[in-house]
Design an enzyme around this catalytic site. Structure first.
Site, PDB file in Angstrom:
ATOM      1  N   ASP A  56       0.815  -1.211   0.000  1.00  0.00           N
ATOM      2  CA  ASP A  56       0.000   0.000   0.000  1.00  0.00           C
ATOM      3  C   ASP A  56       0.854   1.269   0.000  1.00  0.00           C
ATOM      4  O   ASP A  56       0.388   2.348  -0.337  1.00  0.00           O
ATOM      5  CB  ASP A  56      -0.830  -0.021   1.294  1.00  0.00           C
ATOM      6  CG  ASP A  56      -2.298   0.129   1.022  1.00  0.00           C
ATOM      7  OD1 ASP A  56      -2.694   0.032  -0.144  1.00  0.00           O
ATOM      8  OD2 ASP A  56      -3.053   0.356   1.993  1.00  0.00           O
ATOM      9  N   LEU A 117     -11.703   8.106  -1.126  1.00  0.00           N
ATOM     10  CA  LEU A 117     -12.513   8.240   0.090  1.00  0.00           C
ATOM     11  C   LEU A 117     -13.344   6.991   0.333  1.00  0.00           C
ATOM     12  O   LEU A 117     -14.389   6.793  -0.298  1.00  0.00           O
ATOM     13  CB  LEU A 117     -13.478   9.424  -0.043  1.00  0.00           C
ATOM     14  CG  LEU A 117     -12.909  10.814  -0.300  1.00  0.00           C
ATOM     15  CD1 LEU A 117     -14.042  11.800  -0.512  1.00  0.00           C
ATOM     16  CD2 LEU A 117     -12.032  11.256   0.857  1.00  0.00           C
ATOM     17  N   GLY A 241     -16.106   8.663  -2.586  1.00  0.00           N
ATOM     18  CA  GLY A 241     -15.699   9.399  -3.784  1.00  0.00           C
ATOM     19  C   GLY A 241     -16.545   9.055  -5.000  1.00  0.00           C
ATOM     20  O   GLY A 241     -16.924   9.925  -5.784  1.00  0.00           O
TER      21      GLY A 241
HETATM   22  P1  AMP Z   1     -15.062   1.590   0.700  1.00  0.00           P
HETATM   23  O1  AMP Z   1     -14.135   1.415   1.873  1.00  0.00           O
HETATM   24  O2  AMP Z   1     -14.386   2.160  -0.490  1.00  0.00           O
HETATM   25  O3  AMP Z   1     -15.899   0.398   0.367  1.00  0.00           O
HETATM   26  O4  AMP Z   1     -16.118   2.713   1.203  1.00  0.00           O
HETATM   27  C1  AMP Z   1     -17.054   2.462   2.229  1.00  0.00           C
HETATM   28  C2  AMP Z   1     -17.716   3.766   2.634  1.00  0.00           C
HETATM   29  O5  AMP Z   1     -18.245   4.406   1.473  1.00  0.00           O
HETATM   30  C3  AMP Z   1     -18.925   3.601   3.548  1.00  0.00           C
HETATM   31  O6  AMP Z   1     -18.553   3.582   4.910  1.00  0.00           O
HETATM   32  C4  AMP Z   1     -19.734   4.854   3.251  1.00  0.00           C
HETATM   33  O7  AMP Z   1     -19.360   5.903   4.129  1.00  0.00           O
HETATM   34  C5  AMP Z   1     -19.346   5.230   1.847  1.00  0.00           C
HETATM   35  N1  AMP Z   1     -20.438   5.025   0.892  1.00  0.00           N
HETATM   36  C6  AMP Z   1     -20.802   3.891   0.250  1.00  0.00           C
HETATM   37  N2  AMP Z   1     -21.874   4.106  -0.538  1.00  0.00           N
HETATM   38  C7  AMP Z   1     -22.205   5.397  -0.402  1.00  0.00           C
HETATM   39  C8  AMP Z   1     -23.212   6.252  -0.931  1.00  0.00           C
HETATM   40  N3  AMP Z   1     -24.127   5.783  -1.789  1.00  0.00           N
HETATM   41  N4  AMP Z   1     -23.223   7.531  -0.552  1.00  0.00           N
HETATM   42  C9  AMP Z   1     -22.294   8.021   0.308  1.00  0.00           C
HETATM   43  N5  AMP Z   1     -21.335   7.286   0.858  1.00  0.00           N
HETATM   44  C10 AMP Z   1     -21.277   5.997   0.513  1.00  0.00           C
END
Ligand code: AMP
Length: 308
Positions: A56, A117, A241
């Site tokens: 990473d 994000l 994001g």
């Molecule tokens: P990841 O670690 O990339 O899978 O991101 C997970 C995070 O993405 C979750 O904890 C949410 O805060 C955010 N997330 C997922 N879907 C959405 C959405 N439709 N709108 C806003 N935030 C989201």
């Protein structure tokens, strides 16, 4: 996860590499030991199968000392390798390369800012395909306000809070990593979906958490435009994001002086899985949403490392 300053690319796993990963346990005590256990378990079951380590941290090894040295007594760097390492390198690297393809320009002619994000979050300044600065530091706690992590903080506060509340090191660690960020401010959730639901009519604290979260991203983008002396495109990726038009719109509001003009309609309809440019045609700086694909980079690096 953590390759320290020993690895600037993915490598075929050997005894020497395993030892180096072991030496980096001090930097990532929760991640490197289980990573090694996995490697050793596969060695036992499938002794002839080659394995590759994809770090990473590797992508950020191109940072110069002015970006990675902390303003602490130099001994801490010399003796203990305390410095900025940065994380999410595989994702920043993937979206930067993909952005170049979408923009139809060679990566080595572009200045890019990538915003990853998810539950954790980091921003990266990329010049000609190389990481020149990134918001996460020695650990993933630095930088942006995240789901449960505080990100940047006045370091004196840590001492003050520990003293006032008589906290142990592990209690303070827990507070900064697990109970801060948007969860800490809102006291509702670490998941942005819970805060965005009914936005902006939820509670003042939900709105405040979203505003603090977005303001920090805006600050990093501004800082990295200065570091890069310009920017061709800003790329949004990962859970928030890719899926949060709300955060993207708060961050990019009133950035026209910097050459960023968001197309609010395109921003609204660009969701997970979709790649897209969400700026108006006259926006000098492009804003792209690109779903990350760390698995693809890992697969490609594996083939390359095996054939090297
Ligand atoms: P990841 O670690 O990339 O899978 O991101 C997970 C995070 O993405 C979750 O904890 C949410 O805060 C955010 N997330 C997922 N879907 C959405 C959405 N439709 N709108 C806003 N935030 C989201």
């Amino acid at each position: 996860m953590h390759g320290g300053d020993k690895f600037s690319s993915s490598v075929l796993i050997t005894e020497e590499v395993k030892n180096a990963i072991r030496e980096c346990i001090v930097f990532a005590p929760l991640h490197n030991p289980p990573n090694l256990k996995g490697v050793e378990a596969v060695e036992e079951i499938l002794p002839k199968v080659k394995q590759v380590a994809v770090f990473d941290t590797a992508f950020h090894q191109t940072m110069k000392p002015e970006a990675y040295i902390y303003a602490l007594p130099y001994m801490f760097y010399e003796k203990h390798r305390i410095r900025r390492y940065g994380f999410h390198g595989t994702s920043h690297r993937y979206v930067a390369a993909r952005a170049a393809q979408l923009l139809g320009k060679p990566l080595n002619e572009l200045k890019l800012i990538t915003v990853h994000l998810g539950n954790g979050g980091s921003v990266c300044a990329i010049n000609k395909g190389k990481s020149v600065d990134t918001s996460m530091g020695h650990t993933p706690l630095e930088g942006l306000a995240m789901g449960t992590r505080c990100g940047d903080l006045d370091p004196a506060l840590i001492l003050h809070i520990m003293k006032e509340y008589e906290l142990t090191i592990s209690e303070m660690d827990n507070l900064l990593n697990k109970h801060s960020g948007v969860l800490g401010i809102s006291q509702i959730s670490s998941d942005l979906r819970d805060l965005e639901d009914d936005w902006p009519n939820k509670s003042d604290r939900a709105n405040l958490a979203l505003d603090v979260y977005s303001h920090r991203i805006k600050k990093y983008i501004g800082a990295y435009i200065a570091v890069l002396n310009g920017c061709d495109a800003i790329i949004w990726t990962a859970g928030v994001g890719e899926n949060s038009p709300i955060v993207r719109s708060i961050v990019h509001k009133e950035m026209d002086w910097l050459g960023v003009k968001l197309d609010l309609e395109k921003n609204e309809v660009t969701w997970r899985g979709a790649e897209g440019d969400i700026t108006t045609p006259d926006s000098k700086v492009k804003v792209l949403v690109i779903p990350t694909n760390e698995e693809l980079v890992i697969a490609q690096d594996t083939i390359e490392s095996i054939n090297r």
